[in-house]
Design a protein around this motif. Structure first.
Motif, short mmCIF file in Angstrom:
data_model
loop_
_atom_site.label_atom_id
_atom_site.label_comp_id
_atom_site.label_asym_id
_atom_site.label_seq_id
_atom_site.Cartn_x
_atom_site.Cartn_y
_atom_site.Cartn_z
N GLY A 151 0.82 -1.21 0.00
CA GLY A 151 0.00 0.00 0.00
C GLY A 151 0.85 1.26 0.00
N VAL A 152 1.82 1.32 0.90
CA VAL A 152 2.70 2.49 0.96
C VAL A 152 3.53 2.57 -0.32
N GLY A 153 3.98 1.42 -0.81
CA GLY A 153 4.84 1.39 -1.99
C GLY A 153 4.14 1.99 -3.21
N ALA A 171 11.00 -5.51 -3.83
CA ALA A 171 9.75 -6.26 -3.63
C ALA A 171 9.99 -7.71 -3.97
N SER A 172 9.11 -8.59 -3.52
CA SER A 172 9.17 -9.99 -3.93
C SER A 172 9.02 -10.05 -5.46
N ALA A 173 9.70 -11.02 -6.06
CA ALA A 173 9.79 -11.08 -7.53
C ALA A 173 8.42 -11.13 -8.20
N SER A 174 7.43 -11.78 -7.55
CA SER A 174 6.11 -11.93 -8.17
C SER A 174 5.45 -10.57 -8.44
N LYS A 175 5.95 -9.50 -7.84
CA LYS A 175 5.31 -8.18 -8.01
C LYS A 175 6.01 -7.32 -9.05
N HIS A 176 7.15 -7.80 -9.55
CA HIS A 176 7.95 -6.91 -10.40
C HIS A 176 7.25 -6.50 -11.69
N ASP A 189 14.81 -7.80 -6.27
CA ASP A 189 14.20 -8.89 -5.51
C ASP A 189 15.06 -9.08 -4.25
N TYR A 190 14.75 -8.30 -3.22
CA TYR A 190 15.63 -8.22 -2.03
C TYR A 190 15.69 -9.55 -1.27
N ARG A 191 14.76 -10.47 -1.61
CA ARG A 191 14.78 -11.75 -0.89
C ARG A 191 15.81 -12.70 -1.51
N VAL A 235 13.10 6.13 8.37
CA VAL A 235 12.70 4.88 9.05
C VAL A 235 11.27 5.06 9.53
N PHE A 236 10.40 4.09 9.16
CA PHE A 236 8.98 4.31 9.50
C PHE A 236 8.23 3.01 9.78
N GLY A 237 8.94 1.96 10.07
CA GLY A 237 8.25 0.70 10.39
C GLY A 237 9.28 -0.36 10.72
N ASN A 280 6.13 8.71 12.04
CA ASN A 280 5.03 7.89 12.54
C ASN A 280 3.75 8.73 12.49
N ILE A 281 2.99 8.52 11.44
CA ILE A 281 1.77 9.34 11.23
C ILE A 281 0.79 9.16 12.39
N GLY A 282 0.88 8.02 13.06
CA GLY A 282 -0.02 7.74 14.18
C GLY A 282 0.32 8.52 15.44
N LYS A 331 1.20 -11.48 -0.75
CA LYS A 331 0.50 -11.60 -2.03
C LYS A 331 -0.11 -10.27 -2.49
N ASN A 332 -0.19 -9.27 -1.60
CA ASN A 332 -0.92 -8.07 -2.00
C ASN A 332 -0.10 -7.19 -2.91
N LEU A 333 -0.79 -6.69 -3.95
CA LEU A 333 -0.20 -5.72 -4.87
C LEU A 333 -0.99 -4.44 -4.67
N1 LIG Z 1 5.24 5.01 10.47
C1 LIG Z 1 4.11 5.19 9.83
O1 LIG Z 1 3.48 6.21 9.99
C2 LIG Z 1 3.64 4.12 8.88
C3 LIG Z 1 2.46 4.33 8.16
C4 LIG Z 1 2.06 3.36 7.24
C5 LIG Z 1 2.82 2.20 7.07
N2 LIG Z 1 3.96 2.04 7.81
C6 LIG Z 1 4.78 0.82 7.63
O2 LIG Z 1 5.03 0.67 6.24
C7 LIG Z 1 5.11 -0.69 5.90
C8 LIG Z 1 4.18 -0.96 4.74
O3 LIG Z 1 2.85 -0.80 5.21
P1 LIG Z 1 1.58 -1.19 4.35
O4 LIG Z 1 0.41 -1.07 5.26
O5 LIG Z 1 1.60 -0.48 3.06
O6 LIG Z 1 1.78 -2.72 4.11
P2 LIG Z 1 2.14 -3.48 2.79
O7 LIG Z 1 3.28 -2.82 2.12
O8 LIG Z 1 0.93 -3.69 2.01
O9 LIG Z 1 2.68 -4.79 3.49
C9 LIG Z 1 2.76 -5.94 2.93
C10 LIG Z 1 4.07 -6.17 2.20
O10 LIG Z 1 5.21 -5.93 3.04
C11 LIG Z 1 6.29 -6.74 2.61
N3 LIG Z 1 6.93 -7.32 3.78
C12 LIG Z 1 8.13 -6.94 4.28
N4 LIG Z 1 8.43 -7.62 5.37
C13 LIG Z 1 7.40 -8.46 5.60
C14 LIG Z 1 7.14 -9.44 6.59
N5 LIG Z 1 8.00 -9.68 7.57
N6 LIG Z 1 5.98 -10.14 6.52
C15 LIG Z 1 5.10 -9.91 5.53
N7 LIG Z 1 5.30 -8.99 4.56
C16 LIG Z 1 6.45 -8.28 4.59
C17 LIG Z 1 5.67 -7.78 1.66
O11 LIG Z 1 6.01 -7.41 0.34
P3 LIG Z 1 7.36 -7.92 -0.36
O12 LIG Z 1 7.47 -9.39 -0.06
O13 LIG Z 1 7.12 -7.60 -1.78
O14 LIG Z 1 8.44 -7.11 0.26
C18 LIG Z 1 4.17 -7.61 1.85
O15 LIG Z 1 3.44 -7.89 0.66
C19 LIG Z 1 4.79 -1.47 7.19
O16 LIG Z 1 6.00 -1.85 7.81
C20 LIG Z 1 4.07 -0.44 8.04
O17 LIG Z 1 4.18 -0.70 9.41
C21 LIG Z 1 4.36 2.96 8.70
#
Ligand SMILES: NC(=O)c1ccc[n+]([C@@H]2O[C@H](COP(=O)([O-])OP(=O)(O)OC[C@H]3O[C@@H](n4cnc5c(N)ncnc54)[C@H](OP(=O)(O)O)[C@@H]3O)[C@@H](O)[C@H]2O)c1
Length: 340
Positions: A151-153, A171-176, A189-191, A235-237, A280-282, A331-333
């Motif tokens: 989602g953030v990406g 990202a995981s290769a399946s998303k490229h 493909d960082y994995r 850094v945000f997660g 941290n938006i929260g 799996k989410n794109l």
């Molecule tokens: N600080 C803030 O204000 C803030 C706000 C929003 C989100 N965030 C952080 O931003 C990140 C992305 O958030 P999002 O909500 O958009 O989620 P998201 O990117 O949709 O999260 C899922 C993706 O994260 C990757 N991933 C990396 N490490 C993982 C793990 N250990 N287990 C499962 N998936 C992992 C996977 O993609 P790949 O396999 O392709 O890498 C997975 O598809 C999260 O860490 C979240 O906490 C922080």
């Protein structure tokens, strides 16, 4: 109303739909009949007991909804019954009815569906804060975005394009293939590959100007080494701590120990001309007017057709455990939403 409760820490099956009386809008609040609720990785971290901000369980998580206004409290004048809106919630967002202060509510851009609207607040505000507010992004800069397929990406793809910056995604290769279609030229493909070596290859050894890193642990140490002089590591997660579908405090601790605590010191940063930025938006509930200003800009860009929230999949409230499995299975794109 119906709500998705996180009943205790554990696997996705601890999520449960329960009923409760509808909330009445208080002074300055509007009530929204939700049509879509955004799922965030923070909800998964909370379910795993890895999210310090989470309310005490059992609790209803959820930071964002889109829907239709159906009532207003005393003094609330900005919206009328029937208005389509998006709103930020301080938890409680996995509900089919929410009451929110007007300042946390914005009109839904006409071009967007309810699901796309629910994909905006957390993801786009966070990226906006990282790139435009704190990261001082400039045209032509190179930005490394981790978890680029989430989602953030996907929000970062839109906002890097608006800024005129060049994005490198991991990202995981399946998303490229899908990411390439959305215009991301460089993908890692960082994995399977060492992202540090790949970034050096892609940039001819020059490094990147901004890194958006929600992975944490060792990834931050490598990121610091990937920065060009004047570079900013945001850094945000700490998704690296989510090592499985059940809580695992030991592996979370291992990842905490991989944080480059000593490299983040002011003397090193001064001598290397690098910045580490925390977001941290929260933790900005006390700055509602500032955040509302960012939201207005995002909505204006959405109206202009410059941002295109990408919804991966909609899950019914009852299927909330499936939504968590889907995300943790990588799996989410784009954005996952729950619909009542
Ligand atoms: N600080 C803030 O204000 C803030 C706000 C929003 C989100 N965030 C952080 O931003 C990140 C992305 O958030 P999002 O909500 O958009 O989620 P998201 O990117 O949709 O999260 C899922 C993706 O994260 C990757 N991933 C990396 N490490 C993982 C793990 N250990 N287990 C499962 N998936 C992992 C996977 O993609 P790949 O396999 O392709 O890498 C997975 O598809 C999260 O860490 C979240 O906490 C922080």
């Amino acid at each position: 109303m119906r709500q998705v409760w996180t009943t205790k820490t554990g696997p996705p099956e601890v999520l449960e739909v329960r009923e409760a009386p509808d909330p009445e809008p208080k002074k300055g609040e509007v009530r929204i009949r939700a049509r879509a609720c955004g799922v965030n990785f923070a909800d998964i971290m909370g379910r795993l007991g890895l999210y310090p901000d989470a309310p005490k369980l059992p609790a209803v998580f959820g930071y964002e909804v889109s829907g239709v206004v159906d009532a207003a409290g005393a003094g609330a004048k900005q919206f009328e019954e029937g208005d389509k809106v998006i709103g930020l919630c301080r938890f409680g967002g996995f509900s089919d009815v929410v009451a929110l202060p007007e300042i946390q509510v914005t009109p839904l851009p006409v071009r967007l569906s309810f699901a796309q609207g629910a994909a905006i607040p957390v993801n786009y505000l966070t990226v906006y804060q990282m790139l435009f507010v704190m990261g001082s992004i400039k045209r032509g800069e190179r930005v490394l975005v981790h978890s680029a397929g989430g989602g953030v990406g996907f929000a970062a793809i839109d906002l890097c394009a608006i800024a005129g910056a060049e994005m490198i995604g991991t990202a995981s290769a399946s998303k490229h293939a899908a990411l390439r279609e959305r215009g991301v030229k460089h993908l890692i493909d960082y994995r399977q590959q060492d992202f540090e070596a790949e970034v050096k290859k892609i940039t001819g050894g020059k490094g990147v100007h901004i890194i958006l890193d929600p992975v944490g642990g060792e990834s931050w140490a490598k990121g610091l080494r990937c920065l060009a002089p004047t570079g900013r590591l945001v850094v945000f997660g700490f998704s690296a701590a989510a090592t499985g579908k059940k809580p695992n405090p030991l592996s979370a601790l291992r990842n905490a120990m991989a944080v480059p605590w000593l490299k983040f010191n002011p003397i090193t940063l001064m001598n290397e001309n690098k910045a580490v930025i925390g977001v941290n938006i929260g933790h900005l509930w006390g700055e509602a007017e500032m955040v509302q200003g960012w939201m207005k800009q995002l909505v204006a860009w959405a109206e202009e057709g410059l941002i295109h929230p990408t919804v991966d999949q909609e899950f019914r409230f009852e299927d909330a455990p499936k939504a968590h499995h889907h995300i943790q299975d990588r799996k989410n794109l784009g954005k996952v939403v729950l619909v009542p």
